[in-house]
Write an enzyme that holds these catalytic residues in place. Structure first.
Site, PDB file in Angstrom:
ATOM      1  N   TYR A 222      76.933  73.386  15.980  1.00 39.31           N
ATOM      2  CA  TYR A 222      76.843  72.996  17.196  1.00 39.31           C
ATOM      3  C   TYR A 222      76.083  74.173  18.223  1.00 39.31           C
ATOM      4  CZ  TYR A 222      80.532  69.362  16.624  1.00 39.31           C
ATOM      5  OH  TYR A 222      81.424  68.331  16.180  1.00 39.31           O
TER       6      TYR A 222
ATOM      7  N   HIS B  78      83.458  69.788   7.631  1.00 38.95           N
ATOM      8  CA  HIS B  78      82.722  69.026   8.870  1.00 38.95           C
ATOM      9  C   HIS B  78      82.519  67.535   8.127  1.00 38.95           C
ATOM     10  CE1 HIS B  78      80.185  69.520  12.625  1.00 38.95           C
ATOM     11  NE2 HIS B  78      80.488  68.220  12.470  1.00 38.95           N
TER      12      HIS B  78
END
Length: 315
Positions: free
Chosen positions: A52, A112
């Site tokens: 991110y 993730h």
């Protein structure tokens, strides 16, 4: 334990409402401002990831709030994630995330995606030559090492199907505490939630409103007549109904907005209470997965040739 928290299989508690910090613009000043607003409104759960690019902004905002005496570190729950290019060394990856955050530990560290890239592929959309064979046993051993070293309080996964969770449980010394997946009134994850409940794995919902504002997102959830009707009945907003649905299903919901009014609206979902009829009516909605993971599919180098293989036909 307050009703706005859930207890993990580690014994730690996680606030049911979290602020997501992903932003396509990745403007650190805007991100920091939103986090400060959220803290003042009562948010204590913050979700980030290496990919991110928001770890530094989150760490800076939290540190300022702690230095100002607004919150203590023990009051904050921080989640970050192991990117697919770091499966070869989760300890080093988490140490880098902690450096970005300016913290000694995170409360939760997640794998993730169930996919592994070559070490240079530090970007969201891989090329065909970026894929490597996934060695989940090796990856999870590294995650367990992170826990053993005290770099995190809990470890878990993201985007794992029930089949992939079962495979992990077959060899894991430490059961994952969390599986973070897409979940909302139009993608209810009934099978996965049942499996996770049986194995004391907490489900955390990303895109609990369908990801509006993102290029892959949808606004259809908050426009559904059933959701609108329930919202009117409770004098709530459609977003509050969708968020409250997830929380009443026992999930924590990670909602991303940097708009002050939306941040306030979303946390007010904690004050909404849906009744049995509301929950039954929501089950009538047609289901549709929004974030399918098409970028992880190819017929030559990816372990997944089809979307169905990625999700083990739970789609």
């Amino acid at each position: 334990m307050r009703s706005n928290q859930a207890r993990l299989n580690t014994g730690n508690v996680v606030p049911l409402l979290g602020l997501g910090t992903y932003s396509s613009s990745n403007d650190s000043e805007i991100t920091e401002k939103a986090i400060h607003m959220a803290i003042k409104m009562g948010y204590r759960h913050f979700d980030t990831a290496k990919i991110y690019g928001s770890e530094p902004a989150l760490g800076k905002a939290l540190m300022e709030a702690m230095n100002d005496g607004v919150v203590d570190r023990e009051d904050i729950f921080v989640t970050s994630k192991l990117w697919s290019s770091d499966h070869h060394d989760p300890v080093s990856a988490l140490n880098q995330s902690l450096q970005n955050l300016g913290m000694e530990y995170v409360d939760l560290y997640l794998v993730h995606w169930p996919v592994r890239f070559k070490s240079w592929a530090e970007y969201p959309i891989p090329n065909e030559e970026d894929f490597e064979d996934l060695d989940l046993e090796s990856t999870w051993a590294g995650m367990e090492k992170c826990l053993e070293l005290g770099l995190c309080k809990a470890i878990g996964v993201s985007n794992f199907s029930t089949k992939k969770l079962q495979h992990l449980l077959d060899f894991a010394s430490v059961c994952p505490a969390v599986n973070q997946v897409e979940m909302h009134p139009m993608w209810r994850q009934n099978k996965l939630r049942k499996f996770c409940g049986e194995h004391k794995i907490h489900v955390s919902a990303y895109m609990p409103l369908g990801g509006p504002g993102n290029f892959w997102g949808s606004t259809s959830i908050v426009k559904e007549p059933i959701i609108l009707s329930i919202a009117q009945k409770h004098k709530a907003t459609p977003a509050q109904v969708a968020l409250r649905w997830g929380m009443q299903k026992g999930a924590s919901v990670i909602v991303k907005s940097f708009n002050e009014d939306r941040i306030s609206e979303n946390i007010s979902a904690l004050n909404v209470k849906l009744d049995d009829n509301d929950m039954i009516n929501i089950e009538k909605l047609m289901e549709r997965k929004i974030l399918r993971g098409d970028h992880l599919i190819n017929k030559t180098t990816s372990p997944y040739e089809t979307i169905e293989q990625l999700w083990d036909y739970e789609i």
